[in-house]
Design a protein around this motif. Sequence first.
Motif, mmCIF file in Angstrom:
data_model
loop_
_atom_site.group_PDB
_atom_site.id
_atom_site.type_symbol
_atom_site.label_atom_id
_atom_site.label_comp_id
_atom_site.label_asym_id
_atom_site.label_seq_id
_atom_site.Cartn_x
_atom_site.Cartn_y
_atom_site.Cartn_z
ATOM 1 N N GLY A 18 22.745 -15.444 -34.214
ATOM 2 C CA GLY A 18 21.753 -15.056 -32.781
ATOM 3 C C GLY A 18 20.918 -16.276 -32.646
ATOM 4 O O GLY A 18 20.780 -16.752 -31.407
ATOM 5 N N SER A 19 20.597 -17.047 -33.657
ATOM 6 C CA SER A 19 19.737 -18.330 -33.375
ATOM 7 C C SER A 19 20.443 -19.386 -32.481
ATOM 8 O O SER A 19 20.101 -19.975 -31.818
ATOM 9 C CB SER A 19 19.347 -18.632 -34.666
ATOM 10 O OG SER A 19 18.318 -17.934 -35.257
ATOM 11 N N PHE A 22 21.582 -17.578 -28.986
ATOM 12 C CA PHE A 22 20.125 -17.501 -27.901
ATOM 13 C C PHE A 22 19.709 -18.969 -27.940
ATOM 14 O O PHE A 22 19.020 -19.139 -26.755
ATOM 15 C CB PHE A 22 19.370 -16.298 -28.492
ATOM 16 C CG PHE A 22 20.233 -15.147 -28.212
ATOM 17 C CD1 PHE A 22 20.659 -14.449 -27.096
ATOM 18 C CD2 PHE A 22 20.510 -14.200 -29.284
ATOM 19 C CE1 PHE A 22 21.560 -13.321 -26.956
ATOM 20 C CE2 PHE A 22 21.475 -13.063 -29.219
ATOM 21 C CZ PHE A 22 21.548 -12.680 -27.918
ATOM 22 N N ALA A 53 29.791 -17.155 -32.306
ATOM 23 C CA ALA A 53 29.549 -15.612 -32.254
ATOM 24 C C ALA A 53 30.683 -14.710 -32.827
ATOM 25 O O ALA A 53 30.689 -14.118 -33.819
ATOM 26 C CB ALA A 53 28.788 -15.218 -31.044
ATOM 27 N N PHE A 76 21.526 -10.114 -35.309
ATOM 28 C CA PHE A 76 21.795 -10.768 -33.969
ATOM 29 C C PHE A 76 20.996 -10.243 -32.891
ATOM 30 O O PHE A 76 20.412 -11.125 -32.127
ATOM 31 C CB PHE A 76 23.363 -10.695 -33.608
ATOM 32 C CG PHE A 76 23.902 -11.229 -32.262
ATOM 33 C CD1 PHE A 76 24.119 -12.592 -32.474
ATOM 34 C CD2 PHE A 76 23.836 -10.612 -30.988
ATOM 35 C CE1 PHE A 76 24.474 -13.383 -31.090
ATOM 36 C CE2 PHE A 76 24.489 -11.205 -30.026
ATOM 37 C CZ PHE A 76 24.819 -12.682 -30.019
ATOM 38 N N ILE A 77 20.904 -8.994 -32.616
ATOM 39 C CA ILE A 77 20.048 -8.579 -31.593
ATOM 40 C C ILE A 77 18.516 -8.893 -31.856
ATOM 41 O O ILE A 77 17.786 -9.236 -30.917
ATOM 42 C CB ILE A 77 20.279 -7.089 -31.405
ATOM 43 C CG1 ILE A 77 21.788 -6.867 -30.883
ATOM 44 C CG2 ILE A 77 19.322 -6.275 -30.570
ATOM 45 C CD1 ILE A 77 22.336 -5.411 -30.824
ATOM 46 N N THR A 79 17.369 -11.415 -33.468
ATOM 47 C CA THR A 79 17.031 -12.729 -33.160
ATOM 48 C C THR A 79 16.841 -12.896 -31.757
ATOM 49 O O THR A 79 15.999 -13.886 -31.088
ATOM 50 C CB THR A 79 18.201 -13.478 -33.888
ATOM 51 O OG1 THR A 79 18.194 -13.351 -35.062
ATOM 52 C CG2 THR A 79 17.903 -15.025 -33.555
ATOM 53 N N ARG A 80 17.540 -12.069 -30.793
ATOM 54 C CA ARG A 80 17.405 -12.186 -29.361
ATOM 55 C C ARG A 80 15.929 -12.490 -28.776
ATOM 56 O O ARG A 80 15.454 -13.114 -28.206
ATOM 57 C CB ARG A 80 18.265 -11.382 -28.590
ATOM 58 C CG ARG A 80 17.922 -11.337 -27.100
ATOM 59 C CD ARG A 80 18.734 -10.065 -26.627
ATOM 60 N NE ARG A 80 18.572 -10.260 -25.020
ATOM 61 C CZ ARG A 80 17.685 -9.136 -24.270
ATOM 62 N NH1 ARG A 80 17.049 -8.436 -25.013
ATOM 63 N NH2 ARG A 80 17.469 -9.372 -23.209
#
Length: 108
Positions: A18-19, A22, A53, A76-77, A79-80
């Motif tokens: 995620g980092s 995004f 990803a 992942f979410i 981190t968004r």
Amino acid sequence: MNETLFMSVSLLTGVVIGSIFFGGLWLTVKKGMSSKAPALWFLGSFILRMGTAIGGFYLILQGGDWLSGLICLAGFIATRFIVIRLSRAYDEKVKLVNKEVKETVHEA
């Protein structure tokens, strides 16, 4: 103990993916908007971010445990939202510094 370790690794992997995804998107928008060839920035970034990803999720799901994939997706979410908050704070700080610099230049 072993399952807890695998779930922790899955969460950490989701955060890293995620980092990259995004954070890369934020950087692409910053650089692409001032570039002479923004289409190259956006297309190249899209391919790189999606490849990272998909590859990361593929590696996590190779273990055969759907719960690991779900935990990775949660990281992942999450981190968004972290990247959104950090990028807004950074942008506001840059605006404040630019405003102070402009005021200092006008005073001189």
